[in-house]
Design an enzyme around this catalytic site. Structure first.
Site, PDB file in Angstrom:
ATOM      1  N   LYS A 178       0.858  -1.180   0.000  1.00 14.41           N
ATOM      2  CA  LYS A 178       0.000   0.000   0.000  1.00 14.41           C
ATOM      3  C   LYS A 178       0.899   1.237   0.000  1.00 14.41           C
ATOM      4  O   LYS A 178       2.019   1.200   0.499  1.00 14.41           O
ATOM      5  CB  LYS A 178      -0.893  -0.015   1.244  1.00 14.41           C
ATOM      6  CG  LYS A 178      -1.720   1.261   1.388  1.00 14.41           C
ATOM      7  CD  LYS A 178      -3.064   1.025   2.020  1.00 14.41           C
ATOM      8  CE  LYS A 178      -3.865   2.323   2.091  1.00 14.41           C
ATOM      9  NZ  LYS A 178      -4.510   2.650   0.801  1.00 14.41           N
ATOM     10  N   GLY A 179       0.406   2.332  -0.581  1.00 11.33           N
ATOM     11  CA  GLY A 179       1.189   3.555  -0.667  1.00 11.33           C
ATOM     12  C   GLY A 179       1.739   3.999   0.680  1.00 11.33           C
ATOM     13  O   GLY A 179       1.025   3.967   1.679  1.00 11.33           O
ATOM     14  N   CYS A 228      -3.324   8.673  -7.791  1.00  6.38           N
ATOM     15  CA  CYS A 228      -4.424   8.435  -6.857  1.00  6.38           C
ATOM     16  C   CYS A 228      -5.476   9.532  -7.028  1.00  6.38           C
ATOM     17  O   CYS A 228      -5.178  10.710  -6.869  1.00  6.38           O
ATOM     18  CB  CYS A 228      -3.955   8.419  -5.416  1.00  6.38           C
ATOM     19  SG  CYS A 228      -5.352   8.159  -4.294  1.00  6.38           S
TER      20      CYS A 228
END
Lengths: 260, 306
Positions: free
Chosen positions: B49-50, B134
């Site tokens: 995940k980022g 995003c």
């Protein structure tokens, strides 16, 4: 940690027990490790509905290896409507048991359920009663469709609050508690957020430890996607912010730990 | 079946993956939750995940909504920041024989560079994926991914500091994705990954309000797969760098389609949410396909449809 499995569960039976409220009994391995307050993810056969429906566990029968789920059909064409058409012998994909569940504490616990927050309280009442606690249950409904109420009487005193005043106290569960001057050494609550907020406030006033079971839209159900967070008073252990995962770190939290 | 040895390895910028199946950032955490269901050793790579330079709280809830054959999310990149990630998540991933790709997010170029530099000496990190796509955060994210000049600039800045190969993750929310792909390649990107989610919206007609607190969210799931295949195909024809294809992959057939369109590797995202075993089924399914088609090397699939 309880072992999670995704598998095809077999429907033992299903019945409608109130307007829009269904009771589904499933044979699944998840029954072996499930505890009160946990939930399962139920998957639709309609493949355009991707995400599982998180449904709380109402009763656990380890001997029969079954879970009872009591849920509300949320509308026409919904996943829960599809689930409500299942009959004995059908199969349905289920993942669980998920979440943490209620800690079993207190000699005089008070269980508070509102609407579709009533079902998970039943297994909790059963477990606390079996452990020797003197259980009282306060159940809130919209009207006189008092699903599961009779089953709670087997585990202690039951008090009712209805929105329309047709049965019991006319008002909220907290109104009923005050009207009946109920006392407890621990409170467990599941229901809509305004109810949980009022119960948290009441418990804080009286200095009673209070556990709440939270609800939020979920995707993965296992703590990976961070879709279903709730705000916490302290920094959460996973993301080190103030948002904790309801599906994995909850759904049960100490009321004082979460923002309602 | 055949006892012929199948060659399933693929290479991305000098990094060899044991197979082309990876997971899409944000759908798999850092692997811990899914390790209860799948053997992480069997994945080509785990994409985390980022991670930002500091913890990010993410967006208010509701953060997810179901739509037909897909979902919307507006998590807003909730993450614990690089310190916790390096202390907790990297050691967890180190236990497994898989490649580790860290997705990096930021609000400014400096934020990205801080994480990139911090990870430079981490031997446990095989590649970096830079999230310039995003749709759910106001600053950073997609703002870097919708203008070719900005794409080239951030890519150059990252490449100047990065010690691992750099993957630039592209947004489909643009008029011409090949323009962004060429800009990233011009900036020195080693690999491109696409597509991130498509910006969508869902309205609750009973409440007459937005379902997501963020109003808009990124759409993913099988409904977006044909769009992703088209974009991978277009980008594969526009650049020389390898491509990681993603978008609605839920079966081996979807993954193979993506490779035929030009992807060297594929990422499984939303499917993990509704089938935690999806990645393993895809690894097995690709092998079965190769055997059935009598193809000895998975690399023969890459861009085979022209």
């Amino acid at each position: 940690m309880a072992e999670k499995v995704k598998e095809k569960a077999v429907v033992i039976g299903q019945e409608q027990i109130a307007g829009g409220i269904y009771s589904l009994v499933l044979k699944t391995r998840a029954a072996q490790t499930a505890v009160p307050g946990q939930f399962v993810s139920v998957y639709c056969k309609d493949q355009t509905k991707l995400l599982p429906r998180p449904i709380s566990i109402c009763e656990i029968d380890k001997k029969e290896g079954t879970l009872r789920l009591v849920y509300r059909v949320t509308g026409k064409g919904t996943g829960t409507e599809e689930i409500s058409t299942l009959a004995a012998g059908d199969t349905i994909e289920v993942l669980g048991p998920l979440g943490n569940g209620f800690p079993l504490q207190g000699e005089r616990p008070m269980l508070i359920g509102g609407g579709i927050g009533v079902p998970p309280m039943l297994e909790l009442a059963k477990a606390l009663c079996a452990g020797g606690s003197r259980v009282s249950s306060v159940l809130g409904y919209r009207s006189n469709d008092l699903f599961l109420k009779d089953q709670f009487t087997a585990y202690g005193d039951v008090y009712i609050a209805t929105d329309d005043g047709s049965v019991g106290t006319h008002g909220t569960v907290v109104d009923a508690i005050k009207e009946q001057q109920l006392d407890a050494d621990i409170i467990y609550a599941c229901g809509p957020k305004p109810m949980l907020r009022a119960v948290k406030e009441y418990a804080a006033e009286k200095g009673i430890t209070c556990y709440v079971s939270m609800e939020e839209r979920m995707a993965c159900g296992i703590g990976a996607c961070l879709g279903c967070v709730c705000q916490t008073k302290d920094v959460d252990h996973h993301s080190h912010v103030h948002n904790t995962r309801i599906c994995k770190d909850g759904p049960v939290f100490l009321a004082e730990e979460v923002e309602l | 079946m055949s006892d012929k040895v199948l060659h399933t390895e693929v290479e991305l910028a000098g990094v060899t993956l044991k197979n082309p199946v990876m997971v899409a950032s944000g759908t798999f955490g850092s692997g811990e939750e899914y390790s209860e269901f799948v053997d992480l050793n069997r994945l080509g790579a785990v994409v985390t995940k980022g991670v930002a330079n500091v913890p990010w709280p993410g967006n208010p809830t509701p953060r997810v909504a179901e739509v037909r054959s897909g979902m919307l999310n507006a998590i807003g990149l909730q993450n614990p920041g690089i310190d916790v990630f390096a202390e907790r998540d990297l050691p967890f991933l180190e236990q497994f024989d898989t490649k580790v790709i860290v997705n990096v997010c930021g609000k400014s170029t400096e934020d990205y560079l801080e994480v990139v530099e911090r990870l430079g000496d981490e031997k446990r990190v095989d590649m970096l994926e830079i999230n310039i796509s995003c749709p759910n955060v106001k600053e950073g994210g997609i703002a870097f991914g919708q203008d070719p000049k900005a794409v080239e600039a951030i890519t150059k800045a990252v490449k100047a500091k990065a010690k691992q190969p750099v993957i630039m993750k592209l947004s489909p929310n643009v008029t011409d994705i090949t323009e962004m792909a060429r800009a990233a390649e011009a900036g020195g990107a080693d690999v491109l990954s696409l597509i991130n989610t498509l910006t969508g919206m869902k309205i609750d007609i009973e409440r007459q309000s937005f379902v997501l607190a963020n109003k808009t969210g990124g759409m993913s799931g099988p409904a977006v797969h044909p769009i992703a295949v088209r974009m991978v195909y277009q980008v594969a024809n526009a650049v020389k760098v390898p491509i990681i294809g993603m978008g609605g992959i839920e079966t081996a057939e979807d993954a193979i389609e993506m490779m035929l369109a030009g992807a060297t590797a594929v990422s499984v995202g939303t499917a993990n949410f509704y089938n935690p075993y999806a990645t393993m089924e895809i690894v097995d399914g690709i092998e079965q396909y190769l055997q059935r088609k009598n193809i000895a090397d998975v690399r023969e699939l890459i861009g085979a449809v022209r």
